[in-house]
Every structure is written in C-alpha cells, then in structure tokens.
Motif scaffolding. Structure first.
Motif: not given
Length: 214
Positions: A109-110, A135-139, A144-145, A151-152
C-alpha cells in the motif's frame, strides 16, 4: 493478537527499501521542477509549495490537484522518471527472507505511482512476496493518511481492518490506520513514541521476531 490469519499492509519507500539516499532527492527535485514549469513560480516558491502540500495533505500531488487542477497521471509520470533506477535502489536482500517468514497475506500500500512501485518490486525481487499492489492510482488518488484511501483498499480486498497489520515508516499514516482498527508497526530509528504504534522496529528484518508482540 496473533499474526496467524492476519493481512499485512506494507508501505514501500523507506519501509522495504531505503529511498532517502538517492530516490527521494531525485523525486523532490523533479517535483520542484514540475511546479516551477507548470505554476510559473521560481525555485524557492516551488520548494515551499511542494513541502507545504506534503505536510498538509500527506502528498504534494493532492495539494496540486485541489488548488491548481493538476492532472494526476501527468504529474506522476513526469516526477517519477529515473535515469538509472536500479543503481539508485538501496536494498537489503535478507528482507525477502524476513517477509517469507511472516504468516498471512501481504499487500503493498504505497502513495507512489504504480509504474514506480512495480519497478522497485522487480529490481529488488520483492514482487514475489506480495499478493497485490495498491498504488495511489488504485485508491483514487486519495493517498495515506487519508481514510478514504485505506477504505478503498479494504473494500477492494474485502478486509476487516481489525485483521490487518500496517507496516510503515510514516507515523501520520499509522495514526490513520490505528483509527480504522488496524494493528500498527512503525519502522523508525526515532526515539519518539506514540500510542498509535503497537510495535516499533528499526528494520523490517526485525519483524519476524517481534511479530508475537502484536
């Protein structure tokens, strides 16, 4: 709380490899240059904006999106280009063995972009240790934070946060994870303590031995 049956969520940079010596300085320069070009400011102001948004939002990208309408994919591509990434990576190979000793599923989780995260996992050989990479695209560009990003991931993997263990070098990210009900491991050489941290280690190499304390 036993580690067996748990799901491990691992940060990437400065948790599983050392990004501070070469990678982070390069990214910071690239972000500063990007802000200079696209916002039309000088170097000093670009540095101030980069740092301010990172402190306020946990990621420079989020501030640029909110306040300047920056295209996330363009920003991530332009600021995560490396002339020789393999040479810049500082990684301890025994980390792979340590991860294999941990029971349960393991996810990345990056806040980094996917192309960079996958490149690091390929160069280090860590990719085989993980079941999925977020990655950030996936969420949905909620790094974070921000609770929305957590939650995604939890919804996508159908995870109960109380079954998750977050392993991170960033204390604000761990505070957010703890509020959601996760167990937390802080990878840090700092002398600081926090009630949001269940276990503190200097290196992921210590994790198998300290797992029982979770």
């Amino acid at each position: 709380m036993r580690c067996q049956g748990k799901v491990w969520l691992f940060d990437l940079d400065n948790t599983l490899h050392h990004a501070t010596p070469h990678i982070f300085p390069h990214i910071n320069r690239s972000m500063r240059d990007y802000i200079e070009r696209h916002l039309g400011v000088d170097r000093h102001e670009a540095t101030r904006i980069r740092q301010d948004y990172w402190v306020r939002y946990g990621a420079t990208l989020l501030g640029l999106m909110r306040h300047h309408g920056t295209d996330a994919d363009h920003f991530l591509r332009e600021t995560h280009r490396f002339p020789d990434l393999e040479r810049m990576v500082v990684f301890e190979r025994p980390v792979i063995h340590a991860l294999r000793r941990l029971p349960g599923r393991k996810l990345i989780f990056s806040n980094a972009p996917r192309h960079y995260a996958e490149a690091i996992l390929d160069i280090t050989g860590l990719g085989a240790c993980f079941d999925a990479v977020y990655s950030v695209e996936n969420v949905r560009y909620q790094p974070k934070p921000m609770p929305a990003g957590f939650r995604t991931l939890l919804r996508a993997e159908r995870l109960d946060p109380h079954r998750c263990i977050m392993v991170e070098d960033s204390l604000p990210n761990l505070i957010a994870a703890k509020k959601l009900g996760m167990a937390t491991v802080w990878v840090s050489t700092s002398y600081r303590q926090s009630p949001s941290v269940d276990v503190k280690i200097r290196s992921v190499l210590q994790l198998p031995e300290r797992c029982g304390r979770l």
